[in-house]
Design an enzyme around this catalytic site. Structure first.
Site, PDB file in Angstrom:
ATOM      1  N   ASN A 170       0.837  -1.203   0.000  1.00 52.44           N
ATOM      2  CA  ASN A 170       0.000   0.000   0.000  1.00 52.44           C
ATOM      3  C   ASN A 170       0.864   1.243   0.000  1.00 52.44           C
ATOM      4  O   ASN A 170       2.008   1.231   0.472  1.00 52.44           O
ATOM      5  CB  ASN A 170      -0.930   0.016   1.214  1.00 52.44           C
ATOM      6  CG  ASN A 170      -0.208   0.234   2.524  1.00 52.44           C
ATOM      7  OD1 ASN A 170       0.296  -0.717   3.128  1.00 52.44           O
ATOM      8  ND2 ASN A 170      -0.160   1.469   2.988  1.00 52.44           N
ATOM      9  N   CYS A 171       0.314   2.305  -0.577  1.00 53.42           N
ATOM     10  CA  CYS A 171       0.978   3.607  -0.518  1.00 53.42           C
ATOM     11  C   CYS A 171       0.153   4.489   0.401  1.00 53.42           C
ATOM     12  O   CYS A 171      -0.489   3.997   1.329  1.00 53.42           O
ATOM     13  CB  CYS A 171       1.137   4.198  -1.912  1.00 53.42           C
ATOM     14  SG  CYS A 171      -0.424   4.378  -2.800  1.00 53.42           S
ATOM     15  N   ILE A 172       0.093   5.770   0.147  1.00 53.51           N
ATOM     16  CA  ILE A 172      -0.608   6.681   1.040  1.00 53.51           C
ATOM     17  C   ILE A 172      -2.121   6.488   0.984  1.00 53.51           C
ATOM     18  O   ILE A 172      -2.813   6.592   1.980  1.00 53.51           O
ATOM     19  CB  ILE A 172      -0.250   8.145   0.699  1.00 53.51           C
ATOM     20  CG1 ILE A 172       1.241   8.382   0.937  1.00 53.51           C
ATOM     21  CG2 ILE A 172      -1.070   9.120   1.532  1.00 53.51           C
ATOM     22  CD1 ILE A 172       1.713   9.733   0.476  1.00 53.51           C
ATOM     23  N   THR A 173      -2.649   6.169  -0.202  1.00 51.35           N
ATOM     24  CA  THR A 173      -4.101   6.063  -0.348  1.00 51.35           C
ATOM     25  C   THR A 173      -4.563   4.784  -1.039  1.00 51.35           C
ATOM     26  O   THR A 173      -5.756   4.535  -1.111  1.00 51.35           O
ATOM     27  CB  THR A 173      -4.645   7.253  -1.169  1.00 51.35           C
ATOM     28  OG1 THR A 173      -4.014   7.253  -2.461  1.00 51.35           O
ATOM     29  CG2 THR A 173      -4.390   8.571  -0.469  1.00 51.35           C
ATOM     30  N   ARG A 174      -3.657   3.986  -1.560  1.00 48.11           N
ATOM     31  CA  ARG A 174      -4.057   2.843  -2.374  1.00 48.11           C
ATOM     32  C   ARG A 174      -3.553   1.509  -1.845  1.00 48.11           C
ATOM     33  O   ARG A 174      -2.446   1.412  -1.317  1.00 48.11           O
ATOM     34  CB  ARG A 174      -3.527   2.990  -3.805  1.00 48.11           C
ATOM     35  CG  ARG A 174      -4.046   4.165  -4.571  1.00 48.11           C
ATOM     36  CD  ARG A 174      -3.532   4.118  -6.005  1.00 48.11           C
ATOM     37  NE  ARG A 174      -3.891   5.324  -6.730  1.00 48.11           N
ATOM     38  CZ  ARG A 174      -3.718   5.479  -8.042  1.00 48.11           C
ATOM     39  NH1 ARG A 174      -3.180   4.510  -8.752  1.00 48.11           N
ATOM     40  NH2 ARG A 174      -4.068   6.591  -8.631  1.00 48.11           N
TER      41      ARG A 174
END
Length: 482
Positions: A426-430
């Site tokens: 995961n990244c910041i939002t996904r």
């Protein structure tokens, strides 16, 4: 290749986040206890407090390669599991032991090359981290015969890592001295070039930071490898006025002013929804660089994300270093080129016009700011806060409810079940996933969880836009995948 470098750069953010506070602690400590820096007596309550802070910060700064080994191993593993961190540490310990000067001397039957005293560096740490991550990703699901079943799966990762690290150490046994001694030769070759030589040295010093080989060059100019001993002679007052200190003076302008200005440029060019995140890292790193001259938190924040920009930084550092020593300015450091060292060195016998570092540094800051801002925007470089992880409105995404377990279960069902999921990140939002069978993915089911959207970059890649609560959903899904 660029994607792998960017992944490496992101992996380094975890250990790099530890460094600013360490550098600031050391800067304050040296200010309270100058004797710690100069090797003098330490007396009085303030001096003892200073020594305490120096040692506390040094615990991280001095062990940066170990932090990198662990951080890179975790960051580059498929699921950021702790076993990968253990594998990175195993690789680091193996390589350090096998390339230890005492052990090398036994193997060779003669005294070990000086190169082996410099294997405790960031380059080896990053290599160890990569080895640990690769072994973890490849062998975490290995199934062994029943007689050896205890070592199946993640338990075999450390064993495989140890074997691979032995091979890596064997390669480095022959390659490392060649590379190290070549750099020492380069350093000795530019000794007589005056200010131009300082510029070349400073450029190469910065260029070699990512792989930790700058220590080879530093040993030529700062210590007594080739008879210069710039650092030792400056603080002892035994050098030549107007010459001694020239290989340290040029570091102050870009460490105190240039790189903090670069941080401001990176902050101003960050995406609006990521400015707060970028600010947290860049502000602390800028203060650290100005106060103590510890620049790694800034440099490692973009050197792998935007390697071209790092070359630009090295060029600017070289030019500012050359120009600075052309003036009648001489300053020195025992730790690094921050304001603490600048103030302390101004009272030494061989210091000259140290006040001029400030106007020179202001000019360097202006140049750094505009060059960084123009280069970043013109070439759309992925500096902190400009990554392609999400669109402008993704941080505003709101889940249907805060039952993260239910949300994760719904998304997983839409992905075709846990057997269809190869990897989760995961990244910041996904949520960023790899799947086996793309036809088993049901986007309607995924969207029923209240997510903002689903993207399919390739046949096997799925990205689920969750919003700023993505970490909680990812954690729940990771439990389900186990």
């Amino acid at each position: 290749m660029m994607k792998k470098l960017q992944k490496l750069g992101k992996s380094l953010m975890l250990p790099v986040a530890c460094l600013p506070v360490a550098g600031i602690l050391m800067g304050i400590g040296y200010a309270l206890s100058p004797g710690t820096m100069q090797g003098g007596d330490i007396t009085g309550a303030l001096a003892m407090i200073g020594l305490f802070l120096v040692k506390a910060g040094g615990a991280l700064i001095d062990n940066m390669p170990i932090l990198f080994a662990i951080g890179v191993a975790v960051g580059m593993s498929d699921d950021h599991e702790g076993t990968s961190a253990l594998a990175g540490l195993v690789s680091w310990l193996m390589i350090q032991q096998l390339l230890n000067p005492a052990f090398v001397s036994i193997i060779k039957g003669v005294e070990a090359d000086a190169a082996f005293s410099k294997v405790n560096n960031q380059f080896i740490g990053i290599v160890a981290g990569i080895i640990g991550a690769m072994c973890y990703n490849k062998f975490k699901s290995t199934k062994l015969p029943d007689a050896l079943s205890f070592f199946s799966g993640k338990r075999c990762v450390a064993i495989v890592t140890a074997v691979v690290s032995i091979v890596a150490a064997l390669v480095l046994f022959f390659v490392w001295p060649v590379v190290y001694n070549a750099l020492v030769w380069v350093g000795e070759s530019i000794m007589g070039l005056g200010a131009v030589g300082v510029g070349i040295y400073t450029f190469l010093n910065r260029l070699l930071i990512p792989v930790g080989l700058h220590h080879a060059l530093n040993s030529v100019f700062w210590f007594d490898v080739a008879g210069i001993n710039d650092l030792g002679n400056f603080w002892a007052g035994t050098g030549v006025a107007g010459q001694t200190g020239m290989y340290m003076t040029g570091f102050f302008p870009f460490m105190m002013f240039g790189l903090p200005a670069a941080c401001l440029a990176m902050y101003h060019t960050a995406k609006p929804n990521k400015k707060k995140i970028a600010y947290g890292l860049l502000f602390a790193a800028a203060i650290c660089s100005f106060v103590s001259g510890v620049t790694e938190p800034i440099e490692f924040s973009f050197m792998f994300l935007a390697p071209g920009l790092y070359v630009v930084h090295a060029l600017l550092a070289g030019i500012s270093g050359a120009i600075t020593v052309m003036f009648p300015v001489r300053a020195g450091f025992s730790f690094s080129g921050g304001v603490v060292d600048l103030v302390l060195s101004s009272f030494t016998p061989l210091a000259q016009n140290t006040w001029m570092i400030i106007p020179i540094g202001i000019v360097v800051a202006i140049v750094y700011y505009f060059v960084f801002r123009v280069v970043i925007t013109k070439f759309n470089l992925k500096t902190p806060g400009r990554e392609d992880d999400d669109d402008e409105d993704e941080t505003k995404a709101v889940l249907a409810n805060n039952d993260f377990t239910a949300v994760a279960a719904q998304i997983l069902e839409g992905l075709g079940g846990k057997d269809n999921v190869v990897s989760l990140d995961n990244c910041i939002t996904r949520l960023r996933l790899e799947v086996k069978d793309y036809t088993a993915v049901d986007e309607k089911k995924i969207k029923a969880a209240g997510v903002a959207g689903v993207m399919r970059p390739s046949k096997t890649s799925v990205q689920v836009i969750v919003g700023t609560k993505v970490q909680f959903v990812a954690d729940e899904m990771a439990k389900m995948l186990k």
